[in-house]
Design a protein around this motif. Sequence first.
Motif, PDB file in Angstrom:
ATOM      1  N   MET A 194     110.579 -49.407  66.702  1.00  0.00           N
ATOM      2  CA  MET A 194     110.720 -49.036  68.093  1.00  0.00           C
ATOM      3  C   MET A 194     109.752 -49.830  68.964  1.00  0.00           C
ATOM      4  SD  MET A 194     110.602 -45.251  69.672  1.00  0.00           S
ATOM      5  CE  MET A 194     110.556 -44.969  71.401  1.00  0.00           C
ATOM      6  N   ALA A 195     108.516 -49.997  68.497  1.00  0.00           N
ATOM      7  CA  ALA A 195     107.530 -50.775  69.249  1.00  0.00           C
ATOM      8  C   ALA A 195     108.018 -52.208  69.419  1.00  0.00           C
ATOM      9  CB  ALA A 195     106.176 -50.743  68.558  1.00  0.00           C
ATOM     10  N   ALA A 196     108.568 -52.777  68.377  1.00  0.00           N
ATOM     11  CA  ALA A 196     109.042 -54.160  68.444  1.00  0.00           C
ATOM     12  C   ALA A 196     110.192 -54.294  69.433  1.00  0.00           C
ATOM     13  CB  ALA A 196     109.481 -54.630  67.063  1.00  0.00           C
ATOM     14  N   VAL A 197     111.114 -53.366  69.406  1.00  0.00           N
ATOM     15  CA  VAL A 197     112.276 -53.437  70.291  1.00  0.00           C
ATOM     16  C   VAL A 197     111.875 -53.242  71.747  1.00  0.00           C
ATOM     17  CG1 VAL A 197     114.457 -52.307  70.879  1.00  0.00           C
ATOM     18  CG2 VAL A 197     113.906 -52.773  68.497  1.00  0.00           C
ATOM     19  N   THR A 198     111.028 -52.241  72.038  1.00  0.00           N
ATOM     20  CA  THR A 198     110.656 -51.976  73.429  1.00  0.00           C
ATOM     21  C   THR A 198     109.756 -53.053  74.009  1.00  0.00           C
ATOM     22  OG1 THR A 198     108.794 -50.572  72.773  1.00  0.00           O
ATOM     23  CG2 THR A 198     110.893 -49.474  73.222  1.00  0.00           C
ATOM     24  N   ARG A 199     109.130 -53.854  73.161  1.00  0.00           N
ATOM     25  CA  ARG A 199     108.252 -54.925  73.641  1.00  0.00           C
ATOM     26  C   ARG A 199     108.878 -56.294  73.457  1.00  0.00           C
ATOM     27  NH1 ARG A 199     105.680 -50.698  71.971  1.00  0.00           N
ATOM     28  NH2 ARG A 199     103.738 -50.011  72.907  1.00  0.00           N
ATOM     29  N   GLY A 200     110.174 -56.327  73.229  1.00  0.00           N
ATOM     30  CA  GLY A 200     110.858 -57.607  73.065  1.00  0.00           C
ATOM     31  C   GLY A 200     110.383 -58.395  71.860  1.00  0.00           C
ATOM     32  N   GLY A 201     109.909 -57.697  70.839  1.00  0.00           N
ATOM     33  CA  GLY A 201     109.442 -58.349  69.620  1.00  0.00           C
ATOM     34  C   GLY A 201     107.984 -58.763  69.647  1.00  0.00           C
ATOM     35  N   ALA A 202     107.316 -58.571  70.770  1.00  0.00           N
ATOM     36  CA  ALA A 202     105.925 -59.011  70.914  1.00  0.00           C
ATOM     37  C   ALA A 202     104.957 -57.962  70.368  1.00  0.00           C
ATOM     38  CB  ALA A 202     105.611 -59.307  72.375  1.00  0.00           C
ATOM     39  N   VAL A 203     104.920 -57.813  69.048  1.00  0.00           N
ATOM     40  CA  VAL A 203     104.025 -56.829  68.434  1.00  0.00           C
ATOM     41  C   VAL A 203     103.136 -57.453  67.368  1.00  0.00           C
ATOM     42  CG1 VAL A 203     105.507 -54.839  68.891  1.00  0.00           C
ATOM     43  CG2 VAL A 203     105.783 -56.106  66.760  1.00  0.00           C
ATOM     44  N   ASP A 204     103.093 -58.769  67.316  1.00  0.00           N
ATOM     45  CA  ASP A 204     102.278 -59.443  66.316  1.00  0.00           C
ATOM     46  C   ASP A 204     100.839 -58.959  66.387  1.00  0.00           C
ATOM     47  OD1 ASP A 204     101.907 -61.328  64.236  1.00  0.00           O
ATOM     48  OD2 ASP A 204     101.021 -62.725  65.667  1.00  0.00           O
ATOM     49  N   GLY A 205     100.316 -58.478  65.275  1.00  0.00           N
ATOM     50  CA  GLY A 205      98.940 -57.991  65.229  1.00  0.00           C
ATOM     51  C   GLY A 205      98.787 -56.503  65.474  1.00  0.00           C
ATOM     52  N   VAL A 206      99.876 -55.815  65.823  1.00  0.00           N
ATOM     53  CA  VAL A 206      99.815 -54.369  66.025  1.00  0.00           C
ATOM     54  C   VAL A 206      99.553 -53.697  64.685  1.00  0.00           C
ATOM     55  CG1 VAL A 206     101.271 -52.348  66.540  1.00  0.00           C
ATOM     56  CG2 VAL A 206     101.256 -54.300  68.084  1.00  0.00           C
ATOM     57  N   ILE A 207      98.754 -52.661  64.691  1.00  0.00           N
ATOM     58  CA  ILE A 207      98.443 -51.922  63.465  1.00  0.00           C
ATOM     59  C   ILE A 207      99.289 -50.659  63.417  1.00  0.00           C
ATOM     60  CG2 ILE A 207      96.656 -50.686  62.182  1.00  0.00           C
ATOM     61  CD1 ILE A 207      94.622 -52.583  63.575  1.00  0.00           C
ATOM     62  N   PHE A 208      99.962 -50.453  62.294  1.00  0.00           N
ATOM     63  CA  PHE A 208     100.795 -49.271  62.086  1.00  0.00           C
ATOM     64  C   PHE A 208     100.147 -48.452  60.974  1.00  0.00           C
ATOM     65  CE2 PHE A 208     104.450 -46.944  60.366  1.00  0.00           C
ATOM     66  CZ  PHE A 208     105.021 -46.440  61.529  1.00  0.00           C
ATOM     67  N   HIS A 209      99.529 -47.323  61.342  1.00  0.00           N
ATOM     68  CA  HIS A 209      98.805 -46.508  60.363  1.00  0.00           C
ATOM     69  C   HIS A 209      99.685 -45.364  59.886  1.00  0.00           C
ATOM     70  CE1 HIS A 209      95.409 -44.832  58.250  1.00  0.00           C
ATOM     71  NE2 HIS A 209      95.795 -43.658  58.716  1.00  0.00           N
ATOM     72  N   THR A 210      99.737 -45.170  58.588  1.00  0.00           N
ATOM     73  CA  THR A 210     100.547 -44.102  58.000  1.00  0.00           C
ATOM     74  C   THR A 210      99.795 -43.461  56.839  1.00  0.00           C
ATOM     75  OG1 THR A 210     101.587 -45.555  56.350  1.00  0.00           O
ATOM     76  CG2 THR A 210     102.671 -45.378  58.511  1.00  0.00           C
ATOM     77  N   ASP A 211     100.426 -42.424  56.322  1.00  0.00           N
ATOM     78  CA  ASP A 211      99.946 -41.890  55.050  1.00  0.00           C
ATOM     79  C   ASP A 211     100.580 -42.743  53.946  1.00  0.00           C
ATOM     80  OD1 ASP A 211     102.610 -41.050  54.770  1.00  0.00           O
ATOM     81  OD2 ASP A 211     102.148 -38.960  55.240  1.00  0.00           O
ATOM     82  N   ARG A 212     100.462 -42.312  52.708  1.00  0.00           N
ATOM     83  CA  ARG A 212     100.976 -43.102  51.596  1.00  0.00           C
ATOM     84  C   ARG A 212     102.354 -42.640  51.136  1.00  0.00           C
ATOM     85  NH1 ARG A 212      97.621 -46.690  49.434  1.00  0.00           N
ATOM     86  NH2 ARG A 212      95.510 -46.699  50.241  1.00  0.00           N
ATOM     87  N   GLY A 213     103.150 -42.160  52.086  1.00  0.00           N
ATOM     88  CA  GLY A 213     104.503 -41.721  51.765  1.00  0.00           C
ATOM     89  C   GLY A 213     105.360 -42.863  51.236  1.00  0.00           C
ATOM     90  N   SER A 214     106.331 -42.514  50.409  1.00  0.00           N
ATOM     91  CA  SER A 214     107.160 -43.537  49.763  1.00  0.00           C
ATOM     92  C   SER A 214     107.931 -44.385  50.771  1.00  0.00           C
ATOM     93  CB  SER A 214     108.128 -42.884  48.777  1.00  0.00           C
ATOM     94  OG  SER A 214     108.987 -41.981  49.464  1.00  0.00           O
ATOM     95  N   GLU A 215     108.272 -43.821  51.927  1.00  0.00           N
ATOM     96  CA  GLU A 215     108.998 -44.617  52.921  1.00  0.00           C
ATOM     97  C   GLU A 215     108.139 -45.740  53.492  1.00  0.00           C
ATOM     98  OE1 GLU A 215     107.677 -40.824  55.179  1.00  0.00           O
ATOM     99  OE2 GLU A 215     107.999 -41.474  53.127  1.00  0.00           O
ATOM    100  N   TYR A 216     106.815 -45.554  53.477  1.00  0.00           N
ATOM    101  CA  TYR A 216     105.915 -46.567  54.029  1.00  0.00           C
ATOM    102  C   TYR A 216     105.434 -47.565  52.976  1.00  0.00           C
ATOM    103  CZ  TYR A 216     105.891 -43.151  57.737  1.00  0.00           C
ATOM    104  OH  TYR A 216     106.278 -42.271  58.712  1.00  0.00           O
ATOM    105  N   THR A 217     105.518 -47.198  51.710  1.00  0.00           N
ATOM    106  CA  THR A 217     105.115 -48.115  50.642  1.00  0.00           C
ATOM    107  C   THR A 217     106.312 -48.878  50.081  1.00  0.00           C
ATOM    108  OG1 THR A 217     105.289 -46.352  48.981  1.00  0.00           O
ATOM    109  CG2 THR A 217     103.112 -46.715  49.987  1.00  0.00           C
ATOM    110  N   ALA A 218     107.518 -48.545  50.542  1.00  0.00           N
ATOM    111  CA  ALA A 218     108.727 -49.205  50.058  1.00  0.00           C
ATOM    112  C   ALA A 218     108.738 -50.681  50.439  1.00  0.00           C
ATOM    113  CB  ALA A 218     109.964 -48.514  50.632  1.00  0.00           C
ATOM    114  N   ALA A 219     109.274 -51.502  49.560  1.00  0.00           N
ATOM    115  CA  ALA A 219     109.331 -52.950  49.782  1.00  0.00           C
ATOM    116  C   ALA A 219     110.076 -53.292  51.069  1.00  0.00           C
ATOM    117  CB  ALA A 219     109.997 -53.634  48.584  1.00  0.00           C
ATOM    118  N   ARG A 220     111.140 -52.571  51.373  1.00  0.00           N
ATOM    119  CA  ARG A 220     111.929 -52.855  52.587  1.00  0.00           C
ATOM    120  C   ARG A 220     111.104 -52.622  53.856  1.00  0.00           C
ATOM    121  NH1 ARG A 220     117.880 -50.322  53.884  1.00  0.00           N
ATOM    122  NH2 ARG A 220     118.198 -51.472  55.808  1.00  0.00           N
ATOM    123  N   PHE A 221     110.325 -51.548  53.872  1.00  0.00           N
ATOM    124  CA  PHE A 221     109.485 -51.271  55.038  1.00  0.00           C
ATOM    125  C   PHE A 221     108.383 -52.313  55.166  1.00  0.00           C
ATOM    126  CE2 PHE A 221     105.979 -49.280  57.302  1.00  0.00           C
ATOM    127  CZ  PHE A 221     106.629 -48.821  58.440  1.00  0.00           C
TER     128      PHE A 221
END
Length: 126
Positions: free
Chosen positions: A1-28
């Motif tokens: 969502m951040a990437a889309v609303t900023r026109g892709g300009a999110v290089d260097g943004v930090i995305f903090h999460t817990d260690r849930g499987s959706e965030y450790t998945a290779a696709r994510f």
Amino acid sequence: MAAVTRGGAVDGVIFHTDRGSEYTAARFQAACRHWGVIQSMGRAGCALDNAAAESFNFTLKVEFVHRHRFATRDEARVKITTWITDFYNTRRRHSATDGLFLIDYEHRIMAARAATTTRPREATAA
């Protein structure tokens, strides 16, 4: 969502999460690499690592979700997203940013980052 609303300009943004499987998945992880997003994960068993996220979830529930009824999950998704983008990020002051709106704080950080990366190097004596 951040990437889309900023026109892709999110290089260097930090995305903090817990260690849930959706965030450790290779696709994510591949999506984060694609957008230049830096992944950050809390340590296992350390609730304080997610304090900012938990604070946001509390605020979202108290200030918005518990005050509204939603007919469907899709309606809830749209209205919550709208509240975040049109109010929480743009018109709600935050103590963690010295009373600035989050969007203004983000602009300051990005301007400071741009100023340090575009500053010409000083000539060195030979």
